[in-house]
Design an enzyme around this catalytic site. Structure first.
Site, PDB file in Angstrom:
ATOM      1  N   ASP A   1      -6.078  -3.459   1.486  1.00 58.11           N
ATOM      2  CA  ASP A   1      -5.043  -3.242   0.564  1.00 58.11           C
ATOM      3  C   ASP A   1      -4.487  -4.539   0.363  1.00 58.11           C
ATOM      4  O   ASP A   1      -3.356  -4.497  -0.361  1.00 58.11           O
ATOM      5  CB  ASP A   1      -4.448  -2.247   0.993  1.00 58.11           C
TER       6      ASP A   1
ATOM      7  N   ASN B   1       0.935  -1.114   0.033  1.00 55.73           N
ATOM      8  CA  ASN B   1      -0.077  -0.048  -0.100  1.00 55.73           C
ATOM      9  C   ASN B   1       0.891   1.198   0.031  1.00 55.73           C
ATOM     10  O   ASN B   1       1.504   1.595   0.990  1.00 55.73           O
ATOM     11  CB  ASN B   1      -0.743  -0.240   1.371  1.00 55.73           C
TER      12      ASN B   1
ATOM     13  N   ARG C   1       0.459 -11.175  13.551  1.00 63.30           N
ATOM     14  CA  ARG C   1      -0.412 -10.394  12.779  1.00 63.30           C
ATOM     15  C   ARG C   1      -0.009 -10.317  11.119  1.00 63.30           C
ATOM     16  O   ARG C   1      -0.483  -9.507  10.331  1.00 63.30           O
ATOM     17  CB  ARG C   1      -0.396  -8.851  13.145  1.00 63.30           C
TER      18      ARG C   1
ATOM     19  N   ASP D   1      -6.953  -1.541  17.618  1.00 67.73           N
ATOM     20  CA  ASP D   1      -5.762  -1.142  16.873  1.00 67.73           C
ATOM     21  C   ASP D   1      -5.245   0.011  17.175  1.00 67.73           C
ATOM     22  O   ASP D   1      -5.824   0.961  17.158  1.00 67.73           O
ATOM     23  CB  ASP D   1      -5.996  -1.368  15.366  1.00 67.73           C
TER      24      ASP D   1
ATOM     25  N   TYR E   1      -7.461   7.990  11.757  1.00 65.15           N
ATOM     26  CA  TYR E   1      -7.374   6.841  10.826  1.00 65.15           C
ATOM     27  C   TYR E   1      -8.273   5.669  11.409  1.00 65.15           C
ATOM     28  O   TYR E   1      -8.124   5.054  12.553  1.00 65.15           O
ATOM     29  CB  TYR E   1      -5.861   6.278  10.658  1.00 65.15           C
TER      30      TYR E   1
ATOM     31  N   HIS F   1      -3.124 -10.526   8.993  1.00 64.11           N
ATOM     32  CA  HIS F   1      -3.685  -9.329   8.245  1.00 64.11           C
ATOM     33  C   HIS F   1      -4.721  -9.398   7.116  1.00 64.11           C
ATOM     34  O   HIS F   1      -4.250 -10.270   6.531  1.00 64.11           O
ATOM     35  CB  HIS F   1      -2.436  -8.597   7.957  1.00 64.11           C
TER      36      HIS F   1
ATOM     37  N   GLU G   1       1.792  -6.737  11.615  1.00 61.08           N
ATOM     38  CA  GLU G   1       1.317  -6.602  10.091  1.00 61.08           C
ATOM     39  C   GLU G   1       2.290  -5.750   9.245  1.00 61.08           C
ATOM     40  O   GLU G   1       2.271  -5.749   7.837  1.00 61.08           O
ATOM     41  CB  GLU G   1      -0.004  -5.853   9.935  1.00 61.08           C
TER      42      GLU G   1
ATOM     43  N   GLU H   1      -4.072  -4.228  19.400  1.00 66.09           N
ATOM     44  CA  GLU H   1      -2.997  -4.486  18.390  1.00 66.09           C
ATOM     45  C   GLU H   1      -2.052  -3.460  18.108  1.00 66.09           C
ATOM     46  O   GLU H   1      -2.497  -2.261  18.263  1.00 66.09           O
ATOM     47  CB  GLU H   1      -3.823  -4.694  16.907  1.00 66.09           C
TER      48      GLU H   1
ATOM     49  N   HIS I   1      -2.250   1.246  16.110  1.00 66.53           N
ATOM     50  CA  HIS I   1      -1.738   1.576  14.978  1.00 66.53           C
ATOM     51  C   HIS I   1      -0.323   2.352  15.206  1.00 66.53           C
ATOM     52  O   HIS I   1       0.130   3.321  14.764  1.00 66.53           O
ATOM     53  CB  HIS I   1      -2.623   2.765  14.186  1.00 66.53           C
TER      54      HIS I   1
ATOM     55  N   ARG J   1     -13.818  -5.478  15.550  1.00 67.00           N
ATOM     56  CA  ARG J   1     -12.569  -4.390  15.922  1.00 67.00           C
ATOM     57  C   ARG J   1     -13.141  -3.183  16.296  1.00 67.00           C
ATOM     58  O   ARG J   1     -14.109  -2.599  15.420  1.00 67.00           O
ATOM     59  CB  ARG J   1     -11.595  -4.177  14.769  1.00 67.00           C
TER      60      ARG J   1
ATOM     61  N   HIS K   1     -14.405  -4.468  11.073  1.00 67.45           N
ATOM     62  CA  HIS K   1     -14.079  -3.125  11.468  1.00 67.45           C
ATOM     63  C   HIS K   1     -15.197  -2.413  11.669  1.00 67.45           C
ATOM     64  O   HIS K   1     -15.801  -1.799  10.885  1.00 67.45           O
ATOM     65  CB  HIS K   1     -13.074  -2.671  10.553  1.00 67.45           C
TER      66      HIS K   1
ATOM     67  N   TRP L   1       3.174   6.108  13.166  1.00 66.03           N
ATOM     68  CA  TRP L   1       1.740   5.500  12.912  1.00 66.03           C
ATOM     69  C   TRP L   1       0.879   4.931  13.526  1.00 66.03           C
ATOM     70  O   TRP L   1       1.343   3.892  14.633  1.00 66.03           O
ATOM     71  CB  TRP L   1       1.933   4.425  11.513  1.00 66.03           C
TER      72      TRP L   1
ATOM     73  N   GLU M   1      -8.513 -11.216  10.205  1.00 65.85           N
ATOM     74  CA  GLU M   1      -9.092 -10.255   9.814  1.00 65.85           C
ATOM     75  C   GLU M   1      -9.799 -10.094   8.641  1.00 65.85           C
ATOM     76  O   GLU M   1      -9.344 -10.751   7.516  1.00 65.85           O
ATOM     77  CB  GLU M   1      -7.908  -9.034   9.817  1.00 65.85           C
TER      78      GLU M   1
HETATM   79  O1  EZ4 Z   1      -3.682   0.253   8.373  1.00 60.76           O
HETATM   80  O2  EZ4 Z   1      -3.668  -2.319   5.688  1.00 60.76           O
HETATM   81  O3  EZ4 Z   1      -5.220  -3.976  11.024  1.00 60.76           O
HETATM   82  N1  EZ4 Z   1      -5.422  -3.379  10.080  1.00 60.76           N
HETATM   83  C1  EZ4 Z   1      -4.766  -2.380   9.672  1.00 60.76           C
HETATM   84  C2  EZ4 Z   1      -4.909  -1.894   8.170  1.00 60.76           C
HETATM   85  C3  EZ4 Z   1      -3.605  -0.999   7.977  1.00 60.76           C
HETATM   86  C4  EZ4 Z   1      -3.411  -1.042   6.401  1.00 60.76           C
HETATM   87  C5  EZ4 Z   1      -2.276  -0.327   5.936  1.00 60.76           C
HETATM   88  O4  EZ4 Z   1      -1.827  -0.435   4.464  1.00 60.76           O
HETATM   89  O5  EZ4 Z   1      -4.209  -1.517  10.595  1.00 60.76           O
HETATM   90  O6  EZ4 Z   1      -5.970  -1.083   7.945  1.00 60.76           O
HETATM   91 CO    CO Z   2      -3.745  -3.061  12.064  1.00 66.53          CO
END
Ligand code: EZ4
Ligand code: CO
Length: 413
Positions: free
Chosen positions: A327, A37, A294, A221, A159, A323, A273, A247, A223, A147, A122, A413, A350
């Site tokens: 994407d 991605n 993951r 998550d 996000y 994962h 991931e 996560e 992130h 999630r 999600h 991130w 997922e």
């Molecule tokens: O942000 O795949 O757990 N899932 C995630 C995803 C990631 C994307 C990044 O390309 O965190 O949504």
């Molecule tokens: Co994630």
């Protein structure tokens, strides 16, 4: 059975995907996902310019040898671009081997250990009522694990939280790549505030548990945005809500960070991931610092190393949670499902569900019934690629967003 040709296919049906198609001299084709991605064309070049020429006339049956040849032979090992490219070759060769055997891939991996793979979807909302609607929509679609991501008071956008409040369900599952509105294509920038997040999240889980009760498995998550001590604090604060997992609490490079989190909380931890090799996990698995792996087949070198990684995790009683965002192409998703069926230490999968356009290019046979995914018994991986439809969706540059703190500092991130 020799490799006659290998094509690197790039298409953007809703978002960008890179696919490798290998064809043998007896006409069997195999598909592998190579989508990274926001850096898609780097992998496409790696394949076209450096891998495809090496594949022609190789024995398509020699999967392990081809993997080692591409991994050890390159001198430059690991990294997401290299490992996504190797993954595509490996997955395509497994697809071919399973088609040649007339079996679904999971049979070659040892056969089914379960009737289906528990999937999680999600749910998200900008506020609690919207989130509760999203959870209801997911339950109505058959999800049995969910999630939870939420907007945060004081932040414009977060996000993983769908921008629309439509309660129809589809919108919550489809997280499109962000396309910049500026003339020069650059990632969208979002403002992040970890303290506001840490204050808000326990209240959100309180509301979700109050509405849906203690039984429903709930995930979250982070992130990669917390420091170890912040993550430890969050894990403790969420203990009353009995999460299935927390996560990506901290940045992925720092395996030792998980030691600190683990010392403070019994909330189960998942990470990986953004990992691309078993070497990203040696401390985490050997010291039992996580509960779920993951990684994606697509970003970890394919089915061959993923099986080894999961077997390594099994030694420590650690389970899979592969994962499965949009994407990762339906090819990468299907490959994951075959592993989910076969390995003993499966945990959860997922599953975000691809956009309708994506599924016009990638014709899938996997099913989602009563919360469980099944890869189907179609020989091979069970996905076909429609070149004509793919040609109507040319590549479009798109990036994940970048985070800055309120003072402008670029954040994790
Ligand atoms: O942000 O795949 O757990 N899932 C995630 C995803 C990631 C994307 C990044 O390309 O965190 O949504
Ligand atoms: Co994630």
């Amino acid at each position: 059975m020799k490799i006659r040709s290998a094509e690197t296919l790039v298409t953007s049906p809703g978002r960008n995907f890179v696919t490798l198609r290998i064809t043998t001299d007896d006409g069997i084709t195999g598909l592998g996902d190579a989508t990274l991605n926001g850096r898609e064309l780097a992998v496409a070049s790696y394949l076209r310019d450096h891998v495809v020429p090496l594949l022609i006339d190789r024995d398509a049956a020699r999967i392990e040898d081809t993997w080692q040849y591409l991994y050890r032979g390159a001198y430059w090992r690991r990294g997401p671009v290299t490992m996504a490219a190797i993954a595509a070759v490996d997955t395509a060769l497994w697809d071919i081997k399973a088609k040649a055997a007339g079996m679904p891939l999971y049979q070659l991996l040892g056969g089914a250990s379960r009737t289906g793979a528990l999937a999680y979807g999600h749910a998200s909302g900008r506020d609690v009522p919207e989130l509760l609607d999203s959870v209801r929509a997911h339950l109505a679609k058959g999800y049995r694990a969910i999630r939870i991501q939420t907007g945060i008071p004081g932040l414009d956008s977060v996000y993983g939280v769908a921008a629309s409040s439509a309660a129809g369900g589809e919108r919550y599952d489809y997280e499109p790549a962000r396309r910049s509105t500026t003339a020069v294509n650059r990632p969208v920038e979002e403002v992040w505030d970890t303290r506001a997040y840490l204050r808000h999240l326990p209240n959100v889980f309180e509301a979700v548990r109050a509405e849906f009760g203690p039984e429903l498995p709930l995930l979250h998550d982070g992130h990669h945005r917390m420091t170890p001590i912040q993550a430890a604090k969050l894990g403790k604060a969420l203990e009353p809500y009995d999460l299935f997992w927390l996560e990506d609490a901290t940045p992925g490079e720092d395996q030792a960070a998980l030691r600190l989190i683990r010392q403070h909380t019994t909330t189960p931890l998942a990470i990986g991931e953004v990992f691309n090799s078993v070497y990203d996990y040696t401390t985490l698995l050997g010291e039992r610092l996580i509960d779920y792996v993951r990684s994606a087949v697509t970003h970890t070198g394919g089915v061959t190393p993923m099986r080894k990684l999961l077997d390594f995790a099994a030694v420590y009683g650690i389970r899979s949670g592969l994962h499965g965002p949009t994407d990762i192409s339906p090819v990468g998703m299907a490959a994951a499902l075959h592993l989910d069926m076969a390995v003993h230490n499966f945990g959860i999968q997922e599953y975000m569900q691809h956009a309708a356009q994506t599924l016009e290019v990638f014709r899938t046979s996997y099913t989602f019934t009563d919360g469980l995914l099944h890869p189907s018994d179609t020989p091979g991986i069970g996905v076909t690629y429609d070149d004509d439809v793919a040609a109507t969706f040319p590549y479009e540059p798109a990036y994940l967003p970048v985070n800055r703190l309120k003072d402008g500092t670029v954040h994790d991130w």
